[in-house]
Structures are given as C-alpha cells and as structure tokens.
Design a protein around this motif. Structure first.
Motif, PDB file in Angstrom:
ATOM      1  N   ARG A  55       0.863  -1.183   0.000  1.00 21.10           N
ATOM      2  CA  ARG A  55       0.000   0.000   0.000  1.00 21.10           C
ATOM      3  C   ARG A  55       0.896   1.228   0.000  1.00 21.10           C
ATOM      4  O   ARG A  55       1.690   1.417   0.920  1.00 21.10           O
ATOM      5  CB  ARG A  55      -0.914   0.009   1.241  1.00 21.10           C
ATOM      6  CG  ARG A  55      -1.904  -1.159   1.317  1.00 21.10           C
ATOM      7  CD  ARG A  55      -2.967  -1.053   0.227  1.00 21.10           C
ATOM      8  NE  ARG A  55      -3.914  -2.172   0.301  1.00 21.10           N
ATOM      9  CZ  ARG A  55      -3.792  -3.297  -0.387  1.00 21.10           C
ATOM     10  NH1 ARG A  55      -2.730  -3.473  -1.174  1.00 21.10           N
ATOM     11  NH2 ARG A  55      -4.696  -4.258  -0.282  1.00 21.10           N
ATOM     12  N   PHE A  56       0.804   2.047  -1.025  1.00 22.23           N
ATOM     13  CA  PHE A  56       1.652   3.232  -1.118  1.00 22.23           C
ATOM     14  C   PHE A  56       0.989   4.250  -2.044  1.00 22.23           C
ATOM     15  O   PHE A  56       0.165   3.884  -2.890  1.00 22.23           O
ATOM     16  CB  PHE A  56       3.041   2.854  -1.659  1.00 22.23           C
ATOM     17  CG  PHE A  56       3.008   2.097  -2.963  1.00 22.23           C
ATOM     18  CD1 PHE A  56       2.999   2.782  -4.180  1.00 22.23           C
ATOM     19  CD2 PHE A  56       2.970   0.714  -2.977  1.00 22.23           C
ATOM     20  CE1 PHE A  56       2.972   2.084  -5.381  1.00 22.23           C
ATOM     21  CE2 PHE A  56       2.927   0.009  -4.171  1.00 22.23           C
ATOM     22  CZ  PHE A  56       2.933   0.699  -5.376  1.00 22.23           C
ATOM     23  N   PRO A  57       1.343   5.513  -1.902  1.00 22.30           N
ATOM     24  CA  PRO A  57       0.774   6.550  -2.787  1.00 22.30           C
ATOM     25  C   PRO A  57       1.172   6.293  -4.240  1.00 22.30           C
ATOM     26  O   PRO A  57       2.318   5.934  -4.530  1.00 22.30           O
ATOM     27  CB  PRO A  57       1.421   7.844  -2.263  1.00 22.30           C
ATOM     28  CG  PRO A  57       1.867   7.529  -0.882  1.00 22.30           C
ATOM     29  CD  PRO A  57       2.226   6.073  -0.870  1.00 22.30           C
ATOM     30  N   GLY A  58       0.228   6.461  -5.134  1.00 19.09           N
ATOM     31  CA  GLY A  58       0.511   6.257  -6.550  1.00 19.09           C
ATOM     32  C   GLY A  58       0.382   4.826  -7.013  1.00 19.09           C
ATOM     33  O   GLY A  58       0.749   4.491  -8.148  1.00 19.09           O
ATOM     34  N   LEU A  61      -1.733   4.389 -10.122  1.00 24.30           N
ATOM     35  CA  LEU A  61      -1.031   4.795 -11.340  1.00 24.30           C
ATOM     36  C   LEU A  61      -0.088   3.699 -11.807  1.00 24.30           C
ATOM     37  O   LEU A  61      -0.037   3.375 -13.013  1.00 24.30           O
ATOM     38  CB  LEU A  61      -0.239   6.082 -11.074  1.00 24.30           C
ATOM     39  CG  LEU A  61       0.637   6.583 -12.228  1.00 24.30           C
ATOM     40  CD1 LEU A  61      -0.222   6.901 -13.447  1.00 24.30           C
ATOM     41  CD2 LEU A  61       1.440   7.798 -11.800  1.00 24.30           C
ATOM     42  N   LEU A  62       0.628   3.085 -10.863  1.00 24.60           N
ATOM     43  CA  LEU A  62       1.559   2.011 -11.227  1.00 24.60           C
ATOM     44  C   LEU A  62       0.816   0.800 -11.773  1.00 24.60           C
ATOM     45  O   LEU A  62       1.253   0.190 -12.758  1.00 24.60           O
ATOM     46  CB  LEU A  62       2.382   1.618  -9.998  1.00 24.60           C
ATOM     47  CG  LEU A  62       3.469   0.552 -10.224  1.00 24.60           C
ATOM     48  CD1 LEU A  62       4.425   0.980 -11.330  1.00 24.60           C
ATOM     49  CD2 LEU A  62       4.230   0.279  -8.927  1.00 24.60           C
ATOM     50  N   VAL A  63      -0.316   0.464 -11.153  1.00 28.07           N
ATOM     51  CA  VAL A  63      -1.125  -0.662 -11.633  1.00 28.07           C
ATOM     52  C   VAL A  63      -1.623  -0.395 -13.050  1.00 28.07           C
ATOM     53  O   VAL A  63      -1.623  -1.285 -13.915  1.00 28.07           O
ATOM     54  CB  VAL A  63      -2.307  -0.931 -10.681  1.00 28.07           C
ATOM     55  CG1 VAL A  63      -3.274  -1.952 -11.290  1.00 28.07           C
ATOM     56  CG2 VAL A  63      -1.808  -1.432  -9.338  1.00 28.07           C
ATOM     57  N   ASN A  67      -0.921  -2.628 -16.323  1.00 26.30           N
ATOM     58  CA  ASN A  67      -2.007  -3.108 -17.174  1.00 26.30           C
ATOM     59  C   ASN A  67      -1.847  -2.632 -18.610  1.00 26.30           C
ATOM     60  O   ASN A  67      -2.153  -3.364 -19.565  1.00 26.30           O
ATOM     61  CB  ASN A  67      -3.364  -2.638 -16.625  1.00 26.30           C
ATOM     62  CG  ASN A  67      -3.751  -3.376 -15.355  1.00 26.30           C
ATOM     63  OD1 ASN A  67      -3.325  -4.507 -15.129  1.00 26.30           O
ATOM     64  ND2 ASN A  67      -4.556  -2.749 -14.514  1.00 26.30           N
ATOM     65  N   THR A  68      -1.367  -1.399 -18.777  1.00 25.83           N
ATOM     66  CA  THR A  68      -1.101  -0.892 -20.122  1.00 25.83           C
ATOM     67  C   THR A  68      -0.010  -1.716 -20.797  1.00 25.83           C
ATOM     68  O   THR A  68      -0.060  -1.968 -22.003  1.00 25.83           O
ATOM     69  CB  THR A  68      -0.660   0.583 -20.072  1.00 25.83           C
ATOM     70  OG1 THR A  68      -1.697   1.355 -19.451  1.00 25.83           O
ATOM     71  CG2 THR A  68      -0.395   1.134 -21.468  1.00 25.83           C
ATOM     72  N   GLY A  69       0.969  -2.158 -19.981  1.00 27.49           N
ATOM     73  CA  GLY A  69       2.057  -2.967 -20.522  1.00 27.49           C
ATOM     74  C   GLY A  69       1.594  -4.286 -21.113  1.00 27.49           C
ATOM     75  O   GLY A  69       2.290  -4.882 -21.937  1.00 27.49           O
ATOM     76  N   MET A  70       0.410  -4.757 -20.712  1.00 30.41           N
ATOM     77  CA  MET A  70      -0.120  -5.998 -21.275  1.00 30.41           C
ATOM     78  C   MET A  70      -0.383  -5.865 -22.765  1.00 30.41           C
ATOM     79  O   MET A  70      -0.382  -6.863 -23.491  1.00 30.41           O
ATOM     80  CB  MET A  70      -1.416  -6.391 -20.562  1.00 30.41           C
ATOM     81  CG  MET A  70      -1.236  -6.760 -19.107  1.00 30.41           C
ATOM     82  SD  MET A  70      -2.807  -7.184 -18.310  1.00 30.41           S
ATOM     83  CE  MET A  70      -3.240  -8.699 -19.181  1.00 30.41           C
TER      84      MET A  70
END
Length: 232
Positions: A55-58, A61-63, A67-70
C-alpha cells in the motif's frame, strides 16, 4: 481450401521427413520463448505479489501502467531493445543484437507485464481477511505470502500460459532484434513471414501449423498441470 490442404500435407512432410532446418527452427522457437517465459515468471510473479500486498501513494497509477504494458506492441518493444543493443547504444558493447539472447530479452519485456498484471489480479481477488488470519495464527510474512500464492496458484498458472502465448506468437520484436538470420535467429513466426513474402504460401501454412501445434502442446502441458493442481 486446396491451398490449406496443400499446407497441411507440406507440414506433415516436413515433420515426418525430419527436415533438419525445420526442426532447428522449431527448437529455437521453443527455446527462445521458453526461456523468455521463465525469465518473465521470475520477474513478473514476485512483482505482481509485491504490488498486490503493498500500500503506497501512486499505486493505482503504477497498476494502470502495468495493465497498459499488457498491450505493448511488439514492434515498439523491438525498437527500444534494438536501440539499447545497437553498437552505439548503452548495451552495444555486449554485441547481443541479432542473436537469440536479444530475442529472449525482447520477448521477456513483452511477457513480464502480462504475468505481473495477471498475478496482481490473482492475489488481489483473494479474501483480504485471509492474510490477516494467517498473520494472527503466527505465520511469518514469507509463510503468509507462500500460502497466498498457493491459494492463487491456478490463476498464476493461467498468467504463465498467457505470457507464453503472448511471446511464442509475436513476430515484430523477433524480426527487429533477431534479424531472421538463417541458422541463428530464424524462428517459426519470422520464417512464416519470409515465406509469405516469397509467395510460398504452402510452406508458410505448413510452418504456421507447426507453430500452432507447438503452442498447443506447451499450453496443454501447462493446462494439465493447472487442472491437476485444481483436483488436488
């Protein structure tokens, strides 16, 4: 229809005749995609687990980036890997461009986001109370993570299958970083494209059938492992 039947006959002929070039191309295809998938599993599964349990800020966005990398276009991956491995590039001193190692690197970049994202989804969908129950029973963090992985193992195996399927079928990156060099970097996908460009559609269909058979065989093995663990 006649062309397809001719391609099927050509595929059987190439396989049962024991054509050394076809077998070499088939073996290289399996080796490159297999090693790339293993590397992607070693990177993607831990990253997916860490992302799901942290659990961390951002984080959202990282997820979203994962997902875009898929959906990374293989030609884009091939372009950037080529730039990295070019003689004047950051990794040019290693001389990896137009080698199987370069193809493995490119395919690992393609598969890693797929495996990471699906592993993240597999861990994320588990009952959130399970983690706290395990910790309350005295399990260490490592034991807790291992138990969560066991609970999500079927979905993680599905992620591995998806990663393998994503790389064994790609052609753009392999063509760009491998160069389709006969006897060195030619795999089934790049060989098929070459035969189509030469107008040898029967050979191209034969290679495609061999590729489909290879992909199905590996996927079948992984699926049997998955279903066997499900029954267990």
């Amino acid at each position: 229809m006649e062309l397809i039947l001719s391609g099927i006959g050509q595929a059987l002929h190439l396989l049962f005749q024991g054509d050394p070039e076809v077998w070499a191309v088939t073996w290289l295809t399996l080796k490159v995609s297999g090693i790339a998938t293993i590397i992607s599993v070693l990177m993607g599964v831990p990253m997916g687990i860490l992302l799901a349990l942290s659990r961390f800020p951002g984080k959202s966005l990282l997820v979203s980036l994962v997902n875009t990398g898929m959906g990374l276009p293989p030609v884009v991956v091939g372009l950037f890997v080529t730039i990295l491995l070019w003689r004047s590039g950051p990794l040019g001193i290693f001389g990896l461009l137009y080698t199987p190692a370069a193809m493995i690197l490119a395919q690992a970049v393609i598969a890693s986001p797929i495996i990471t994202a699906l592993t993240f989804a597999a861990i994320e969908q588990l009952d959130p109370n399970l983690r706290y129950q395990l910790l309350s029973l005295g399990a260490t963090r490592l034991q807790t993570v291992w138990r969560l992985v066991l609970e999500a193992r079927l979905s993680i195996l599905a992620a591995v299958i998806a990663g393998f399927g994503g790389v064994i079928s790609e052609v753009g990156a392999s063509m760009m970083v491998g160069g389709n060099v006969k006897g060195q970097t030619r795999v089934l996908t790049t060989a098929t494209v070459m035969e189509v460009s030469k107008g040898n559609f029967d050979v191209a269909i034969a290679l495609s059938i061999i590729l489909l058979t290879l992909a199905y065989g590996v996927t079948l093995i992984l699926t049997l492992v998955q279903q066997g663990r499900q029954r267990g």
